[in-house]
Design an enzyme around this catalytic site. Sequence first.
Site, PDB file in Angstrom:
ATOM      1  N   HIS A  52     -57.100 -11.336   0.073  1.00  0.00           N
ATOM      2  CA  HIS A  52     -57.330  -9.894   0.166  1.00  0.00           C
ATOM      3  C   HIS A  52     -56.014  -9.135   0.247  1.00  0.00           C
ATOM      4  O   HIS A  52     -55.004  -9.666   0.698  1.00  0.00           O
ATOM      5  CB  HIS A  52     -58.146  -9.569   1.422  1.00  0.00           C
ATOM      6  N   GLU A 120     -63.101  -6.871  -5.888  1.00  0.00           N
ATOM      7  CA  GLU A 120     -63.628  -5.662  -5.260  1.00  0.00           C
ATOM      8  C   GLU A 120     -62.611  -4.538  -5.401  1.00  0.00           C
ATOM      9  O   GLU A 120     -61.400  -4.770  -5.331  1.00  0.00           O
ATOM     10  CB  GLU A 120     -63.907  -5.885  -3.761  1.00  0.00           C
TER      11      GLU A 120
END
Length: 332
Positions: A52, A120
């Site tokens: 991430h 995402e």
Amino acid sequence: MTTESGSASPDRPSRVRYGYFLATEDHGPRELVEQARMAEDAGFEALWISDHYHPWVDAQGHSPFVWSVIGALSEATRLPVQTAVTCPTVRTHPAVIAQAVATAAVQLEGRFRFGVGSGEALNEHILGTHWPTTPVRLEMLEEAVGIIRELLTGEQLSHRGTHYTVQNARLYTVPEDTVPIDVSGFGPIATDLAARIGDGYISMGPEGDLLNRYRERGGTGPASSGVKACWDPDRDNAVRTVLRCWPNLFLPGEMASLLPDPRHFEQATQLITERHVEDGPVPCGPDAEAHIKALTASVDAGFDHVYVSQIGPDMRGFFDFYRDEVLPHLPR
């Protein structure tokens, strides 16, 4: 695990493997390395690690650069390591990701699998580029995986495709063996892509219907599932911890892919309550049977590998609990 004909697939393990899922959203790099050591000592057989740029919500509080952490893991443990998952399409060009994958595979001496997904907006929008629709993201992912596979051979590559250009690129440090690339699928179209181009399949839950679709579409590689858990001697405190730190787990639909900022996740999760956590799939508290049931659900759905991640600060308590009361009682 066996195929419908009763014989084990040559691409799949003959027994279920249980791993630990290192959450880069929750912990800094040194803590993650120490958790890997504890996981190995507790009897876990493999490691997943998230990739991430941002945590989902600020309460999680971390997001170290995954490739640096993987380098440290290669020196700290003998466990296999896999990213779960990297998006190799927007934030970082696939030619650069290929170099990172090759280096990680060399450092881990063949114990590295590369997990990929379509990503995402939370992590991928940071350079100000347009966030594509799902079909375009999957098209980009397929092209990126092809580039990465070609570069991992060590041969020079020039490529001009729909989404990427590579010119005179060659990796000089490459592993001796091929790096398996597993593809995540959280919907039917992504699952079809995983069956077509993946060496394995990744899910973040016991999604038996999607796993069946993966197999029906020709996917033969190992299937891996992720589970979140919260061990705490007080179940009520565990429920509150999950609500505070990982309320995003309970958001429906495509919000996880589309919301671009942790603040947006915090706004969306204001509607999540303790009742959602209590009624949800995350085992909370000290009841070993609840944890065993949560992991066994993925086994019953047909997954070959199951990875569990602890939510909450007491990592030593979690690993002791799983070593003594959970891992010995799981189906193999």
